[in-house]
Enzyme design. Structure first.
Site, PDB file in Angstrom:
ATOM      1  N   GLN A  53     -17.602  35.340  -3.433  1.00  0.00           N
ATOM      2  CA  GLN A  53     -17.894  35.927  -4.743  1.00  0.00           C
ATOM      3  C   GLN A  53     -17.361  37.353  -4.883  1.00  0.00           C
ATOM      4  O   GLN A  53     -17.617  38.007  -5.891  1.00  0.00           O
ATOM      5  CB  GLN A  53     -19.408  35.925  -4.999  1.00  0.00           C
ATOM      6  CG  GLN A  53     -20.049  34.551  -4.973  1.00  0.00           C
ATOM      7  CD  GLN A  53     -19.600  33.661  -6.117  1.00  0.00           C
ATOM      8  OE1 GLN A  53     -19.017  34.123  -7.098  1.00  0.00           O
ATOM      9  NE2 GLN A  53     -19.852  32.371  -5.983  1.00  0.00           N
ATOM     10  N   ASP A  88     -18.527  36.615   4.165  1.00  0.00           N
ATOM     11  CA  ASP A  88     -18.376  35.525   3.198  1.00  0.00           C
ATOM     12  C   ASP A  88     -17.968  36.171   1.876  1.00  0.00           C
ATOM     13  O   ASP A  88     -18.799  36.743   1.171  1.00  0.00           O
ATOM     14  CB  ASP A  88     -19.704  34.769   3.072  1.00  0.00           C
ATOM     15  CG  ASP A  88     -19.712  33.801   1.876  1.00  0.00           C
ATOM     16  OD1 ASP A  88     -18.696  33.734   1.140  1.00  0.00           O
ATOM     17  OD2 ASP A  88     -20.738  33.122   1.678  1.00  0.00           O
ATOM     18  N   LYS A 115     -12.321  29.794  -7.007  1.00  0.00           N
ATOM     19  CA  LYS A 115     -13.166  30.742  -7.731  1.00  0.00           C
ATOM     20  C   LYS A 115     -12.362  31.953  -8.197  1.00  0.00           C
ATOM     21  O   LYS A 115     -12.900  32.911  -8.730  1.00  0.00           O
ATOM     22  CB  LYS A 115     -14.328  31.206  -6.836  1.00  0.00           C
ATOM     23  CG  LYS A 115     -15.330  30.107  -6.478  1.00  0.00           C
ATOM     24  CD  LYS A 115     -16.507  30.692  -5.738  1.00  0.00           C
ATOM     25  CE  LYS A 115     -17.289  29.669  -4.944  1.00  0.00           C
ATOM     26  NZ  LYS A 115     -18.076  28.739  -5.756  1.00  0.00           N
ATOM     27  N   CYS A 150     -27.690  26.862  -4.188  1.00  0.00           N
ATOM     28  CA  CYS A 150     -27.434  26.740  -2.747  1.00  0.00           C
ATOM     29  C   CYS A 150     -27.952  27.955  -1.988  1.00  0.00           C
ATOM     30  O   CYS A 150     -27.332  28.399  -1.025  1.00  0.00           O
ATOM     31  CB  CYS A 150     -25.947  26.534  -2.446  1.00  0.00           C
ATOM     32  SG  CYS A 150     -25.244  25.137  -3.278  1.00  0.00           S
TER      33      CYS A 150
END
Lengths: 136, 404
Positions: free
Chosen positions: B199, B196, B222, B361
Site C-alpha cells: 500500500q 510489506d 495496486k 484481511c
C-alpha cells in the site's frame, strides 16, 4: 437500481422489528451456521408437533438482508412439515423480499441454507438434533 | 497534475454502474488500468508473444528483452538494481517466498517480529511456519489511534530476533508506519528487515537504498499494472544468501543427479514461465507513474483524504478509524452507527460507488481496535473531490434508509 428497491419496506421492517427473534429452550432441534468470510451467522431453534414445525425462533448476527430474510423465513415455515420445508426454493425467498436481493444471494439465502442443511442432516440421522457451524 | 486528462487515460471510468457514473474507491484492493498499460499487454500478445530466455528466435529475444527491461524500470522506480527485482504474482506471493525461504533456516530459539497491523499475507505465513518449525513469532501492539506502539516494538525486539517484517502503510487504516526507524532498529540487532509495501509503493516515492530494508514486497496490480503482477526487491547480498522457494525451469544454471546450481539473480527466484505480459505491464505502469511524478500523487491523495475526512465527520453516526491526516495515506475506514458495513457498501453500490466492506484481511488489527468490520474507501490518481461529494450524498442516503 435504486437503494430503496434493494432495501424495500419488507426488508427494512423485518430487519428493524424482526419476528420470532430469540431462542426456544428447550428446543427439539437447533441448527446454526453462517458465512465465515463475511461473518454473518444465524441459529434456529424449533419445536415440532406431529412432524410439523409448531414454533421456531432465530438469533443472528449480520447485515440487514441476511437477518431480515432469516426472520421472514420463520413465518414461512411455521406449520409446515420437514419435507415441505426441504422443498422450499430460493425463489420462495425472493418472492417475499424482492428480486433485487438476487444481487446479494449469499445474504438473502443464509437462513434458508442453514435451516435446510440442518433439517436434511436430521432427516438422514434423526439423532442429529443440534448442529452448529453449517458452512455457507 | 491534470486529473481530467489522467481520467481520459482510464477507459473504465467512462462506464456507468446502476445508471450512474462509476466512482471507484476500492483502489487499495486493486487499481484501474490506463490504456497505456492495457496497450502494452495487447502489443505483447499481438506482436511478440513468446516464452522468455529460451527460444533462439526473434520473438523470444524481443520478449526477453522487454521482460528484462521491465525489471530495470521497476528497479529504477525504487532505486535498486534491475537484478534485485523478482517478479511475482502479488505481495502475498512475495511475502510467502520470504517466509518459506528464510523461515526454513530458522532455529527453535529464533524469533520473528511482526505486528498486529499486518495484512494476513504477512501474518499467517509466519504464524504457520513458526508452529511447524518451532521458531517464535511475536506481535507488536497497536495504539487506539491505529498506530504501531513503539514501546511494544522496542520491548519485543531482542537479540533472538532474526527477522522483522512490517507493513509500510496499513491497508485498513492508511497508517504510514515509520519503517526507516524500525529497519534501523532491526539492523542494530542483526535481524533482516522486510517491508510489506503493497500500500505504499503505489502512492509515494520508494527508495529502498534510503530505507535500507533487506526486502521490499509489493503488488503491481495496486499501481496500475495488470492483475497477477507483483514483485519482491531483495538486496543483492540478501538474495544471494537466500535459498529459492520455487524450483523448476528457469531458476537453475545446471542440474545433475548429484547437484543443482541456481541461476543468476533475479531468475533464481522466478521458476517456470513467468507472467511475461504482466511484467511488461508493470513496466508500462511505472512509466505512467513516473510521467505524473510520485510526489504529486502523494500530494493529490493527501488533499483528497483531508477533504474526505472533513466532509465525513458531518455524516450522522459516523465513526472514523485510524490516525490523523499527516500520518495517513489515501485510505479511510469507517462505520455508520450500527449499520452493517455490507449494507453501507450495498447502498453505495446503487449510487455507482465501489468501496470495500469487511475485515480487509486484517482480523488481528480489527480485533485490537475492538471492531468487527469497516467500510473502506481508498483513493488514487483519478479520484476527485467531486466524487467524494457523491460519496457523502450516498452515505446520507444510507443514514436515511436505515434511520440512524
Amino acid at each position: 437500481m435504486e437503494a430503496k428497491e434493494l432495501y424495500n419496506e419488507t426488508i427494512l421492517k423485518a430487519y428493524k422489528n424482526p419476528l420470532n427473534k430469540g431462542k426456544i429452550d428447550p428446543a427439539d432441534l437447533e441448527f446454526g451456521g453462517g458465512n465465515r468470510s463475511c461473518g454473518d451467522s444465524v441459529t434456529y431453534t424449533l419445536k415440532l408437533k406431529n412432524n410439523k414445525v409448531e414454533d421456531i425462533k432465530f438469533e443472528g448476527h449480520g447485515c440487514s438482508l441476511s437477518l431480515a430474510s432469516a426472520s421472514l423465513l420463520t413465518e414461512i415455515v411455521k406449520g409446515k412439515t420437514i419435507e415441505e420445508i426441504l422443498n422450499l426454493k430460493a425463489q420462495d425467498i425472493y418472492d417475499i423480499i424482492g428480486e433485487t436481493a438476487k444481487a446479494r444471494s449469499k445474504c438473502a439465502l443464509l437462513g434458508i441454507i442453514v435451516l435446510q442443511t440442518g433439517l436434511a442432516r436430521h432427516q438422514k440421522n434423526p439423532k442429529e438434533t443440534k448442529i452448529e457451524n453449517v458452512k455457507i | 497534475m491534470n486529473i481530467e486528462s489522467i481520467r481520459k487515460d482510464f477507459p473504465i471510468l467512462e462506464r456507468k454502474v446502476h445508471d450512474k457514473p462509476l466512482v471507484y474507491f476500492d483502489n487499495a484492493a486493486t487499481t484501474q488500468k490506463p490504456k497505456q498499460v492495457i496497450d502494452s499487454v495487447n502489443d505483447f500478445y499481438s506482436n511478440y508473444n513468446a516464452n522468455v530466455h529460451r527460444g533462439l528466435h526473434a520473438l523470444s529475444e524481443e520478449a526477453s528483452e522487454a521482460y528484462e527491461k521491465a525489471h530495470e524500470k521497476v528497479g529504477n522506480f525504487i532505486n535498486s538494481e534491475w537484478d534485485e527485482i523478482v517478479f511475482t504474482k502479488n505481495t502475498t506471493e512475495s511475502l510467502n517466498i520470504l517466509a518459506y525461504s528464510l523461515g526454513l533456516d530458522l532455529k527453535k530459539d529464533d524469533e520473528v517480529l511482526i505486528t498486529k497491523m499486518e495484512h494476513h499475507a504477512n501474518f499467517v505465513p509466519w504464524q504457520y511456519l513458526g508452529k511447524k518449525l518451532g521458531f517464535k513469532v511475536k506481535y507488536v501492539d497497536i495504539t487506539k489511534d491505529g498506530e504501531l506502539d513503539m514501546q511494544s516494538f522496542d520491548s519485543l525486539l531482542t537479540n533472538k530476533t532474526k527477522i522483522v517484517s512490517v507493513i509500510h502503510v496499513s491497508n485498513t487504516l492508511g497508517t504510514i508506519n515509520p519503517v526507516k526507524e524500525l529497519i534501523e532498529k532491526a539492523h542494530d540487532k542483526n535481524a533482516l528487515a522486510i517491508v510489506d509495501g503493497a500500500q505504499s509503493i503505489p502512492h509515494m516515492e520508494i527508495d529502498v537504498k534510503d530505507l535500507n530494508c533487506d526486502f521490499f514486497a509489493f503488488s503491481g496490480h495496486k499501481m496500475l499494472a495488470p492483475t497477477g503482477t507483483g514483485g519482491l526487491f531483495g538486496k543483492k547480498e540478501a538474495f544471494e544468501e537466500m535459498n529459492p522457494f520455487l524450483f523448476g525451469g528457469e531458476m537453475i544454471s545446471s542440474v545433475s543427479v548429484e547437484k543443482t546450481e541456481w541461476n543468476m539473480l533475479p531468475w533464481k527466484f522466478e521458476a517456470g514461465t513467468p507472467h511475461v505480459a504482466g511484467g511488461i505491464g508493470i513496466g508500462a505502469a511505472v512509466d505512467y507513474l513516473n510521467k505524473i511524478g510520485m510526489d504529486k500523487i502523494l500530494k493529490h491523495e493527501h488533499k483528497l483524504v483531508e477533504y474526505a475526512l472533513n466532509a465525513l465527520k458531518d455524516v450522522k453516526g459516523i465513526q472514523l478509524y485510524g490516525p490523523k491526516t499527516d500520518k495517513r495515506a489515501g485510505v479511510i475506514s469507517f462505520n455508520i452507527a450500527d449499520i452493517h458495513p455490507h449494507d453501507v457498501a450495498s447502498v453505495l453500490d446503487t449510487h455507482g460507488i465501489a468501496v470495500r466492506a469487511g475485515a480487509h484481511c486484517t482480523h488481528p488489527l480489527l480485533h485490537a481496535l475492538g471492531v468487527e468490520h469497516t467500510v473502506r474507501a481508498s483513493f488514487y490518481i483519478y479520484n476527485t473531490e467531486k466524487e467524494i461529494d457523491v460519496l457523502i450524498d450516498a452515505l446520507n442516503d444510507a443514514v436515511k434508509i436505515f434511520g440512524v
